[in-house]
Scaffold this motif. Structure first.
Motif, PDB file in Angstrom:
ATOM      1  N   MET A  74     -19.500 -19.883 -20.920  1.00 38.87           N
ATOM      2  CA  MET A  74     -19.938 -18.722 -22.044  1.00 38.87           C
ATOM      3  C   MET A  74     -19.017 -18.484 -22.895  1.00 38.87           C
ATOM      4  N   THR A  75     -17.752 -19.129 -22.801  1.00 37.85           N
ATOM      5  CA  THR A  75     -16.776 -18.866 -23.896  1.00 37.85           C
ATOM      6  C   THR A  75     -16.153 -20.071 -24.372  1.00 37.85           C
ATOM      7  N   SER A  76     -17.202 -21.059 -24.196  1.00 37.33           N
ATOM      8  CA  SER A  76     -16.861 -22.361 -24.627  1.00 37.33           C
ATOM      9  C   SER A  76     -17.447 -22.721 -25.902  1.00 37.33           C
ATOM     10  N   LEU A 119     -26.836  -9.913 -30.767  1.00 41.15           N
ATOM     11  CA  LEU A 119     -25.592  -9.061 -30.206  1.00 41.15           C
ATOM     12  C   LEU A 119     -25.037  -9.745 -29.163  1.00 41.15           C
ATOM     13  N   SER A 120     -23.674  -9.972 -28.922  1.00 39.77           N
ATOM     14  CA  SER A 120     -23.395 -10.530 -27.739  1.00 39.77           C
ATOM     15  C   SER A 120     -22.623  -9.542 -26.959  1.00 39.77           C
ATOM     16  N   THR A 121     -23.112  -9.793 -25.311  1.00 40.76           N
ATOM     17  CA  THR A 121     -22.424  -8.764 -24.618  1.00 40.76           C
ATOM     18  C   THR A 121     -21.038  -9.663 -23.760  1.00 40.76           C
ATOM     19  N   ILE A 122     -20.711 -10.613 -24.458  1.00 36.62           N
ATOM     20  CA  ILE A 122     -19.664 -11.259 -23.610  1.00 36.62           C
ATOM     21  C   ILE A 122     -18.384 -10.524 -23.727  1.00 36.62           C
ATOM     22  N   PRO A 123     -18.237  -9.597 -24.604  1.00 31.32           N
ATOM     23  CA  PRO A 123     -17.028  -8.783 -24.466  1.00 31.32           C
ATOM     24  C   PRO A 123     -16.904  -7.850 -23.409  1.00 31.32           C
ATOM     25  N   TYR A 124     -18.112  -7.453 -23.325  1.00 34.58           N
ATOM     26  CA  TYR A 124     -18.314  -6.523 -22.016  1.00 34.58           C
ATOM     27  C   TYR A 124     -18.077  -7.430 -20.644  1.00 34.58           C
ATOM     28  N   LYS A 126     -16.559 -10.036 -19.929  1.00 32.20           N
ATOM     29  CA  LYS A 126     -15.217 -10.608 -19.832  1.00 32.20           C
ATOM     30  C   LYS A 126     -14.314  -9.564 -19.089  1.00 32.20           C
ATOM     31  N   LYS A 127     -14.808  -8.358 -19.016  1.00 28.13           N
ATOM     32  CA  LYS A 127     -14.071  -7.498 -18.064  1.00 28.13           C
ATOM     33  C   LYS A 127     -14.834  -6.846 -17.034  1.00 28.13           C
ATOM     34  N   HIS A 128     -16.272  -7.436 -16.522  1.00 31.48           N
ATOM     35  CA  HIS A 128     -16.917  -7.239 -15.816  1.00 31.48           C
ATOM     36  C   HIS A 128     -17.175  -8.575 -14.685  1.00 31.48           C
ATOM     37  N   GLY A 129     -16.475  -9.503 -14.958  1.00 32.67           N
ATOM     38  CA  GLY A 129     -16.844 -10.663 -13.784  1.00 32.67           C
ATOM     39  C   GLY A 129     -17.985 -11.641 -14.163  1.00 32.67           C
ATOM     40  N   PHE A 130     -18.359 -11.813 -15.570  1.00 30.26           N
ATOM     41  CA  PHE A 130     -19.314 -12.930 -16.177  1.00 30.26           C
ATOM     42  C   PHE A 130     -20.378 -12.971 -14.913  1.00 30.26           C
ATOM     43  N   GLY A 131     -20.918 -11.788 -14.537  1.00 35.17           N
ATOM     44  CA  GLY A 131     -22.051 -11.939 -13.460  1.00 35.17           C
ATOM     45  C   GLY A 131     -21.740 -11.992 -12.016  1.00 35.17           C
ATOM     46  N   GLY A 132     -20.618 -12.097 -11.747  1.00 39.54           N
ATOM     47  CA  GLY A 132     -20.102 -12.111 -10.443  1.00 39.54           C
ATOM     48  C   GLY A 132     -19.854 -10.500  -9.789  1.00 39.54           C
ATOM     49  N   ASN A 253     -28.070 -18.369 -21.491  1.00 34.05           N
ATOM     50  CA  ASN A 253     -27.421 -17.124 -20.865  1.00 34.05           C
ATOM     51  C   ASN A 253     -27.568 -17.192 -19.334  1.00 34.05           C
ATOM     52  N   SER A 254     -26.526 -17.600 -18.611  1.00 26.49           N
ATOM     53  CA  SER A 254     -26.698 -17.635 -17.177  1.00 26.49           C
ATOM     54  C   SER A 254     -25.680 -16.446 -16.577  1.00 26.49           C
ATOM     55  N   MET A 255     -25.578 -15.475 -17.422  1.00 31.29           N
ATOM     56  CA  MET A 255     -24.648 -14.260 -16.587  1.00 31.29           C
ATOM     57  C   MET A 255     -25.450 -13.152 -16.029  1.00 31.29           C
ATOM     58  N   TYR A 256     -26.766 -13.271 -16.286  1.00 28.41           N
ATOM     59  CA  TYR A 256     -27.403 -12.106 -15.790  1.00 28.41           C
ATOM     60  C   TYR A 256     -29.071 -12.743 -15.864  1.00 28.41           C
ATOM     61  N   TYR A 257     -29.827 -12.058 -14.969  1.00 29.33           N
ATOM     62  CA  TYR A 257     -31.510 -12.229 -15.173  1.00 29.33           C
ATOM     63  C   TYR A 257     -32.066 -10.963 -15.385  1.00 29.33           C
ATOM     64  N   VAL A 258     -32.815 -10.859 -16.443  1.00 34.16           N
ATOM     65  CA  VAL A 258     -33.422  -9.608 -16.613  1.00 34.16           C
ATOM     66  C   VAL A 258     -34.978  -9.942 -16.488  1.00 34.16           C
TER      67      VAL A 258
END
Length: 258
Positions: A74-76, A119-124, A126-132, A253-258
């Motif tokens: 996601m950061t590549s 809009l990107s939620t990646i900055p959020y 980054k501080k909250h585990g990339f879905g982990g 986007n594989s960080m979360y599922y909505v």
């Protein structure tokens, strides 16, 4: 007969060994030739791909073994390239002589999702585990209220291209109505403007599945006479259900599922 049984037992034992090497639950240390590490990398990439094609659904967490893999993706530059390639297909669709001949009556519509589409939620994350980490909705909404989400550059240009072609743009987001003001501020601040309507979840939608909520939002557009030419989003719930658009385009986007 004894020889046959012995042969079958030998084959079975070999299968068990191979299967063990590929099991995500087998966390042996990487050996000297890198087989186990490579197996984990392949597993995590396969997990990510199966999320993208909607085989893996409804997950709450990225497997802990794969968090670092998802973070790297996601950061590549590969994530950026994959997104740009998806949007190139939008441009080809718009440019096709057999598609998108607008009626000119103001009823030709295009739908965008917001988060991780505009809009990107990646900055959020980054501080909250990339879905982990289990998603904390209160924490995420607090971050959204700061209106600091950056634009996804690969959709910003396309957004304006679609608008300039004469489409009415509708933003249908699973954000709550209480986030309208900071959402509008954020979108305008990073360069988005000129959309026809921003649809957010009201109190009556609080406990509705996202797929149903977005489907009903599209129903209202069709009832008002709009023709939905396309939808761009990062979640399958943005496309599922009726009415359907003429084309849909999914961003990775594989960080979360909505």
């Amino acid at each position: 007969m004894g020889k046959l049984i012995g042969f079958l037992l030998l084959i079975s034992s070999l299968f068990i060994v191979v299967a063990a090497d590929w099991s995500i639950l087998n966390r042996r240390k990487k050996n000297t030739n890198g087989v186990v590490g490579d197996g984990l990398k392949k597993y995590c990439e396969s997990w990510r791909i199966n999320v993208e094609v909607n085989n893996i659904r409804g997950f709450d967490l990225v497997p802990q073994e794969c968090v670092e893999h998802i973070k790297k993706y996601m950061t590549s530059s590969q994530y950026k390239a994959d997104s740009e390639r998806a949007l190139e297909e939008v441009t080809l669709y718009l440019s096709s002589s057999c598609c998108c001949t607008l009626e000119g009556d103001g009823k030709d519509a295009w739908i965008f999702d917001v988060d991780d589409t505009l809009l990107s939620t990646i900055p959020y994350f980054k501080k909250h585990g990339f879905g982990g980490e289990k998603l904390n909705a209160t924490s995420l909404e607090t971050w959204m209220k700061e209106s600091k989400a950056p634009a996804l550059e690969h959709t910003l240009k396309l957004f304006h291209d679609i608008k300039d072609r004469g489409f009415k743009i509708f933003l249908i987001s699973s954000r709550r109505e209480t986030l309208r003001s900071p959402s509008v501020d954020n979108l305008i601040k990073v360069g988005y403007h000129g959309w026809t309507n921003l649809v957010l979840r009201g109190l009556e939608d609080e406990f509705m599945e996202v797929q149903k909520y977005k489907s009903e939002a599209r129903h209202r557009l069709v009832d008002e006479g709009y023709r939905i030419w396309g939808i761009i989003g990062d979640q399958w719930s943005s496309f599922e259900g009726l009415p359907i658009a003429k084309r849909t385009f999914k961003l990775p986007n594989s960080m979360y599922y909505v």
